[in-house]
Enzyme design. Structure first.
Site, short mmCIF file in Angstrom:
data_model
loop_
_atom_site.label_atom_id
_atom_site.label_comp_id
_atom_site.label_asym_id
_atom_site.label_seq_id
_atom_site.Cartn_x
_atom_site.Cartn_y
_atom_site.Cartn_z
N HIS A 115 9.81 7.99 -4.72
CA HIS A 115 9.52 8.30 -3.32
C HIS A 115 9.77 7.08 -2.46
O HIS A 115 8.94 6.18 -2.37
CB HIS A 115 8.07 8.78 -3.17
CG HIS A 115 7.73 9.15 -1.77
ND1 HIS A 115 6.50 8.91 -1.20
CD2 HIS A 115 8.48 9.72 -0.79
CE1 HIS A 115 6.50 9.32 0.06
NE2 HIS A 115 7.70 9.81 0.33
N ASN A 173 0.47 8.95 1.03
CA ASN A 173 0.18 10.15 1.83
C ASN A 173 -1.18 10.75 1.52
O ASN A 173 -1.70 11.54 2.32
CB ASN A 173 1.28 11.20 1.64
CG ASN A 173 2.50 10.90 2.46
OD1 ASN A 173 2.42 10.28 3.52
ND2 ASN A 173 3.67 11.31 1.97
N SER A 213 8.34 14.14 -1.14
CA SER A 213 7.11 13.54 -0.63
C SER A 213 5.95 14.52 -0.64
O SER A 213 4.81 14.12 -0.45
CB SER A 213 7.33 13.03 0.80
OG SER A 213 7.68 14.10 1.65
N GLU A 246 7.29 4.56 -4.37
CA GLU A 246 6.30 5.10 -5.31
C GLU A 246 7.06 5.69 -6.50
O GLU A 246 7.89 6.59 -6.33
CB GLU A 246 5.46 6.18 -4.63
CG GLU A 246 4.55 5.63 -3.54
CD GLU A 246 3.78 6.71 -2.81
OE1 GLU A 246 2.60 6.51 -2.52
OE2 GLU A 246 4.38 7.78 -2.50
#
Length: 504
Positions: free
Chosen positions: A144, A194, A123, A156
């Protein structure tokens, strides 16, 4: 591009919480699954944990017993990496250290066939950097997953600089076949979620650090007005302050300390003090036995005004006018002498004025004025934040409070910070979304999907932008940046282009 054949074994290396979750997803989808962990006995414990969770799904009626039994028969453990030979996909979920991951994949290349897809669940690290150690980096992708993997639908699918498009496509279809929702993205810091989620935390912490509002009030406004499922302070307590701060710091450092991603000093002090949230019993809030949750700042009851006068258009807050009428309050409309470019406003009976937050401070508008914050849906909102200037009369503030209370809203009066709470947060999320798309991280639809499914936002950034107006976010951030010229809230070139193109 087709998904990995169900007869092809999937291996998961690293059997912590995330590794077990990924293995469970692949197992329930119908693949043979092999678990490997460098720590002796850990893979066997993980397998037992997965079977136990499948048992609970059967007990709850969410999984047929026959499917559980079949899945149990497909689950194996490997004593060494050599036991992963013949797998069609290997996903790692080991320690977030570049050297550890690179060595693991070097070793895996000596074991698996050249047609085996290799994936990292990182991540925070660069997918390109992890895959850079491989002899055949074209077959390497990022997958991810979000925690808990069996429950969170988003994955992801990250293409590194050397990833073959065919490998990315195969990974994408495999994830879709597993019942997840994949989004394709490029290998840039934070990927999609993120990266774009940073302002949700950063703006809340900034408002707190300026002294404009306390954590409980900010959280209540983000939930009750912004429509977010949780506020930033309670969410980071749940995630873990150390984990959340580490992600923020990683993104910030990966962008060469770009001020837009600057970590919070207040959060750093929290981490340094060991107050990491729920897992330590205390973070922004206390979770110790008997501890009471602090109440948000809520204004006392005030009398509703008998009428208001509408000047111009309230833009994103236009629904407020209808709510006022429904509450039995007379709305008088005066357009004569009011220029279209002027800000729409509501004039209260005592002569004071109400305006929607737009990035300026309340004191700049003139005397006797109150600003109200953005809401996702003013009809559904349960709380509204108001801000007053030092020169605003108490009677004007009381009338403004009484007006929104008459609409069935709780009211929080906060400090005069540009953009207030929800407006500046949403504007920055929209800005980072436009910037990410312009830089080729992902497409607009994938960004919206990622933010709704990955962090449970009520709307995707582009959905929000269309609802608020093409130039709304740019106008808010341009005004905030003028008043806080650190560059942290400066609108991106992508957002500027969008705003000015849409205006023509």
């Amino acid at each position: 591009m087709t998904a990995l054949d169900l007869n092809s074994p999937v291996a998961v290396v690293g059997t912590g919480t995330m590794g077990q979750g990924i293995a469970q997803v692949a197992l329930v989808a119908g693949h043979p699954v092999r678990l490997y962990d460098a720590a002796p006995g850990r893979a066997g414990e993980a397998a037992a944990g997965i079977v136990s969770r499948l048992d609970r799904l059967v007990e709850k009626g969410r999984l047929p017993a026959a499917d559980r039994d079949a899945a149990r028969g497909r689950l194996e453990t490997a004593e060494s990496l050599s036991g992963l030979a013949g797998c069609g996909l290997v996903v790692e979920a080991v320690l977030e250290r570049l050297d550890v991951k690179q060595q693991l994949f070097r070793d895996l290349e000596e074991v698996v066939g050249e047609d085996c897809l290799l994936a990292t669940n990182t991540s925070s690290l660069s997918v390109t950097a992890v895959g850079g150690a491989l002899r055949l980096p074209g077959r390497f992708v990022g997958l991810h997953f979000f925690n808990p993997a069996p429950l969170m639908p988003l994955v992801e699918v990250v293409s590194g600089a050397a990833t073959d498009p065919a490998s990315a496509g195969r990974a994408l279809e495999t994830v879709r076949a597993w019942g997840r929702t994949p989004v394709a993205c490029a290998d840039q810091p934070g990927f999609v979620v993120n990266r774009i989620a940073r302002p949700f935390y950063a703006e809340a912490f900034e408002v707190y650090e300026t002294g404009a509002a306390d954590p409980a009030t900010i959280d209540a406004v983000l939930r009750g007005s912004g429509g977010f499922r949780m506020g930033a302070f309670e969410l980071t307590d749940l995630i873990g302050q150390d984990v959340n701060e580490a992600v923020t710091r990683s993104v910030w450092e990966s962008f060469f300390q770009d001020v837009r991603f600057r970590p919070s000093l207040a959060q750093r002090r929290l981490v340094e003090s060991g107050r990491l949230g729920r897992k330590t019993g205390r973070g922004w809030y206390s979770y110790e036995e008997g501890a009471e949750r602090p109440e948000p700042r809520t204004a006392a009851a005030e009398e509703a005004p008998g009428h208001v006068t509408l000047l111009g258009d309230l833009g994103p807050a236009a629904d407020v006018v209808g709510l006022i009428r429904e509450a039995g309050i007379d709305v008088r409309v005066e357009d004569e002498g009011f220029a279209p470019e002027e800000k729409g406003r509501l004039v209260l009976p005592g002569g004071g004025t109400l305006v929607l937050a737009d990035g300026e401070t309340v004191g700049e508008y003139g005397p006797d004025l109150v600003s109200f914050d953005l809401a996702l849906d003013y009809r559904a909102a349960t709380r509204i934040a108001l801000a007053a200037a030092p020169v605003t009369s108490p009677d004007t503030l009381a009338e403004a409070v009484g007006l929104f209370q008459a609409l069935g809203k709780k009211v929080s009066v906060v400090g005069d910070v540009p953009g207030m709470i929800v407006a500046r947060t949403v504007a920055r999320i929209i800005d980072l979304a436009f910037d990410a798309v312009a830089r080729g991280v992902a497409g607009e639809e994938d960004v919206d999907t990622a933010m709704r499914l990955g962090v449970n936002y009520p709307l995707g950034p582009f959905e929000w932008s269309r609802r608020l107006g093409d130039d709304w976010a740019y106008g808010v951030l341009d005004a905030v940046h003028e008043r806080e010229p650190s560059g942290r809230c400066a609108p991106s070139l992508a957002l500027l282009r969008h705003a000015f193109t849409a205006a023509k």
